[in-house]
Design a protein around this motif. Structure first.
Motif, PDB file in Angstrom:
ATOM      1  N   UNK A  83      -6.645  48.531  21.186  1.00  9.37           N
ATOM      2  CA  UNK A  83      -6.937  49.937  21.495  1.00  9.37           C
ATOM      3  C   UNK A  83      -7.962  50.223  22.316  1.00  9.37           C
ATOM      4  N   UNK A  84      -8.346  49.137  23.523  1.00 12.76           N
ATOM      5  CA  UNK A  84      -9.390  49.385  24.457  1.00 12.76           C
ATOM      6  C   UNK A  84      -8.848  49.206  25.643  1.00 12.76           C
ATOM      7  N   UNK A  85      -9.466  49.957  26.740  1.00  9.56           N
ATOM      8  CA  UNK A  85      -9.251  49.969  28.089  1.00  9.56           C
ATOM      9  C   UNK A  85     -10.439  50.184  28.984  1.00  9.56           C
ATOM     10  N   UNK A  86     -10.525  49.300  30.080  1.00 11.27           N
ATOM     11  CA  UNK A  86     -11.566  49.400  30.960  1.00 11.27           C
ATOM     12  C   UNK A  86     -11.294  50.271  31.950  1.00 11.27           C
ATOM     13  N   UNK A  87     -11.888  51.444  32.188  1.00  7.99           N
ATOM     14  CA  UNK A  87     -11.743  52.389  33.228  1.00  7.99           C
ATOM     15  C   UNK A  87     -13.034  52.685  34.304  1.00  7.99           C
TER      16      UNK A  87
END
Length: 181
Positions: A59-63
């Protein structure tokens, strides 16, 4: 305890004159007034899932984010930097497809087979949807997103924006009674 950097940074920004740039490690920025994620100048929403691109099972995204005016990030040399933010991981299960299956074929358990629950699907098939009562309950539970895919992913919803976040009670959220209550 929070680091001293954010209040000090706000004071520096308040007293800064003109176009004076402040060099800061942007990964230590904490308040949403100091940066904006995701950077609106970049397309970071996956059109297929309507979630952040690169969302992982955790549930993590690098933006890419953009710092406030007059903040210069030391890691990139400009006002942009990357940061991990929470997202909803999807595995291709569409909410509208699941609802249509539940309404029209729920008495045969097709909705539960689609979501990855073969045992409950077989039970619904053998009992004609629990004499249609189980089908009605499943329609409500799927519409409220209480019943989701068996792999723990979120539904693909055909718009990007506000969604439902279900808080479940477990050993980490349960509050033990205290003596002074």
């Amino acid at each position: 305890m929070f680091p001293v950097l954010p209040p000090l940074l706000l004071l520096l920004l308040f007293f800064a004159k003109g176009t004076h740039q402040i060099n800061v490690d942007c990964n230590e920025l904490q308040m949403m007034g100091q940066f904006m994620c995701p950077d609106p100048g970049r397309r970071q929403i996956d059109p297929r899932t309507q979630q952040l691109a690169g969302c992982t099972k955790e549930g993590r995204a690098r933006v890419w984010c953009i710092a406030a005016n007059e903040i210069n990030c030391t890691e990139t040399g400009n006002a942009t930097f990357s940061r991990e933010i929470p997202c909803k991981w999807t595995n291709g299960y569409h909410l509208d497809t699941t609802l249509l299956l539940s309404v029209f074929l729920g008495m045969f358990g097709v909705d539960r087979f689609y979501l990855g629950y073969p045992g409950i699907g077989l039970l619904k098939f053998c009992t004609l949807g629990g004499m249609f009562l189980g089908q009605l309950i499943d329609i409500v539970l799927i519409a409220l997103q209480v019943v989701g895919p068996a792999d723990g992913s979120a539904y693909v919803i055909p718009y990007y924006g506000a969604g439902i976040h279900i808080v479940r009670s477990d050993n980490m959220t349960y509050r033990l009674p205290r003596d002074d209550w």
